[in-house]
Design a protein around this motif. Sequence first.
Motif, PDB file in Angstrom:
ATOM      1  N   SER A  16      -8.866   1.935 -12.424  1.00 48.34           N
ATOM      2  CA  SER A  16      -9.485   3.165 -11.936  1.00 48.34           C
ATOM      3  C   SER A  16     -11.000   2.947 -11.825  1.00 48.34           C
ATOM      4  O   SER A  16     -11.673   2.701 -12.826  1.00 48.34           O
ATOM      5  N   VAL A  33      -2.451  -2.639  -9.944  1.00 50.16           N
ATOM      6  CA  VAL A  33      -2.486  -1.451  -9.100  1.00 50.16           C
ATOM      7  C   VAL A  33      -3.882  -0.849  -9.174  1.00 50.16           C
ATOM      8  O   VAL A  33      -4.392  -0.568 -10.255  1.00 50.16           O
ATOM      9  N   THR A  39     -11.440   0.777  -4.275  1.00 51.00           N
ATOM     10  CA  THR A  39     -10.595  -0.314  -4.761  1.00 51.00           C
ATOM     11  C   THR A  39     -11.279  -1.667  -4.608  1.00 51.00           C
ATOM     12  O   THR A  39     -11.059  -2.580  -5.405  1.00 51.00           O
ATOM     13  N   VAL A  70      -3.379   3.996  -2.647  1.00 54.49           N
ATOM     14  CA  VAL A  70      -3.034   3.084  -3.741  1.00 54.49           C
ATOM     15  C   VAL A  70      -2.724   1.705  -3.171  1.00 54.49           C
ATOM     16  O   VAL A  70      -2.077   1.586  -2.125  1.00 54.49           O
ATOM     17  N   GLU A 108       0.850  -1.184   0.000  1.00 54.50           N
ATOM     18  CA  GLU A 108       0.000   0.000   0.000  1.00 54.50           C
ATOM     19  C   GLU A 108       0.885   1.232   0.000  1.00 54.50           C
ATOM     20  O   GLU A 108       1.955   1.239   0.628  1.00 54.50           O
ATOM     21  N   TYR A 118      -6.499   2.172  -7.186  1.00 53.84           N
ATOM     22  CA  TYR A 118      -6.466   3.309  -6.262  1.00 53.84           C
ATOM     23  C   TYR A 118      -7.871   3.831  -6.029  1.00 53.84           C
ATOM     24  O   TYR A 118      -8.770   3.638  -6.848  1.00 53.84           O
ATOM     25  N   SER A 151      -8.991   7.296   0.154  1.00 53.93           N
ATOM     26  CA  SER A 151      -8.354   8.524  -0.325  1.00 53.93           C
ATOM     27  C   SER A 151      -8.981   9.723   0.367  1.00 53.93           C
ATOM     28  O   SER A 151     -10.150   9.705   0.755  1.00 53.93           O
ATOM     29  N   VAL A 162      -0.689   8.903  -9.492  1.00 53.86           N
ATOM     30  CA  VAL A 162      -0.588   7.459  -9.274  1.00 53.86           C
ATOM     31  C   VAL A 162       0.393   6.845 -10.269  1.00 53.86           C
ATOM     32  O   VAL A 162       1.271   6.050  -9.895  1.00 53.86           O
ATOM     33  N   GLU A 172      -1.324  -2.334  -4.340  1.00 55.47           N
ATOM     34  CA  GLU A 172      -0.708  -3.192  -5.347  1.00 55.47           C
ATOM     35  C   GLU A 172      -0.945  -4.653  -4.986  1.00 55.47           C
ATOM     36  O   GLU A 172      -0.893  -5.038  -3.815  1.00 55.47           O
ATOM     37  N   ILE A 202      -3.217  -0.872 -14.356  1.00 53.31           N
ATOM     38  CA  ILE A 202      -3.726   0.149 -13.449  1.00 53.31           C
ATOM     39  C   ILE A 202      -5.246   0.165 -13.549  1.00 53.31           C
ATOM     40  O   ILE A 202      -5.802   0.282 -14.642  1.00 53.31           O
TER      41      ILE A 202
END
Length: 327
Positions: free
Chosen positions: A40, A64, A47, A26, A13, A66, A74, A95, A28, A38
């Motif tokens: 989104s 990944v 997430t 974020v 993280e 986020y 966030s 990111v 992983e 990635i």
Amino acid sequence: MSQPYEAVPARRELTAVSADGTRIHVEEYGPADGPTVILSHGWTCSTLFWAPVVRLLADDHRVVAYDQRGHGRSAAPVDPRGYGTRVLADDLQAVLEAVVPKGERAVLAGHSMGGMTIMAASGRRAVRERTAAVLLASTGSSRLLRSTEVLPPRVSSRWLRRFFHRQLLISRMPLGRVTPLSKAALKYGVLNPDATPEQVDFTARIVHACRARHRSAWGQVLAVLDLDAELAEVTAPTAILVGTADKLTPRVHARGMAAALPRPAGLTELPGLGHMTPIEDPPAVERVIRELVAAHLTAGLSEEATGGPVRAASVHAPTTAAEETNA
């Protein structure tokens, strides 16, 4: 709850700091030296939304995900100007700069507002240089209120339909605890009629966790969305995916975007599915992502416009324990 709809423990993280100082959470997953994807997420999600897809990819991909600002873990913007497509692009850029080293690339996949985020960031050099290919899933670039079908098209008054859909987006009414009624409403609005109880429960758990004032603030952004010019600047190979029963971003958007993209990489229409395609059919989303990785990342060692080889992004870090890092 069945395993596909449980959270996947992150290998690592970290926190990416956006241009205005907003801290972006974020996570992983998967091997640190795998090709990077990635993810989104969209409006009112987090997430956690990607867990079914992460579980399918993480054996051999560095994944990944986020939290968009004001979602999940966030931070929320302190300034009202901290909501908009520009700051979504700022966050994605932060990111990417935190997890994709310069000279390396990743496949970007965005669902709904996450796809809009990728469009918004498409013209930025730091984003383009790190993007091998894109998946835009269940999303649109503009005029969302004109085509939304939560209120059925048979309602004759176009004004009434737009008013209803706008109120749906901007409402600050707290959702409260998950109830049978709220689950039924979500199943009708964003899932398909045959969605399983596990899929409905998972969706309700995610959406109810989004705080009302942030849901409303982002809804106001979506109500006036216009990213057609930005869509034309998505120069990476881009695949489109949509459910044919999507009421929030119907397939008219998908077809329009596929026609407008500089480098379209296929349009996938999933019969009978609604707006939450990564929850409703994770293997279908996984399959498109894997195809993009194979075609444009792991096999993408040919010379590109940058004059150098495309390298899959990787971070050679210990994979046995999560770590907290400020980017």
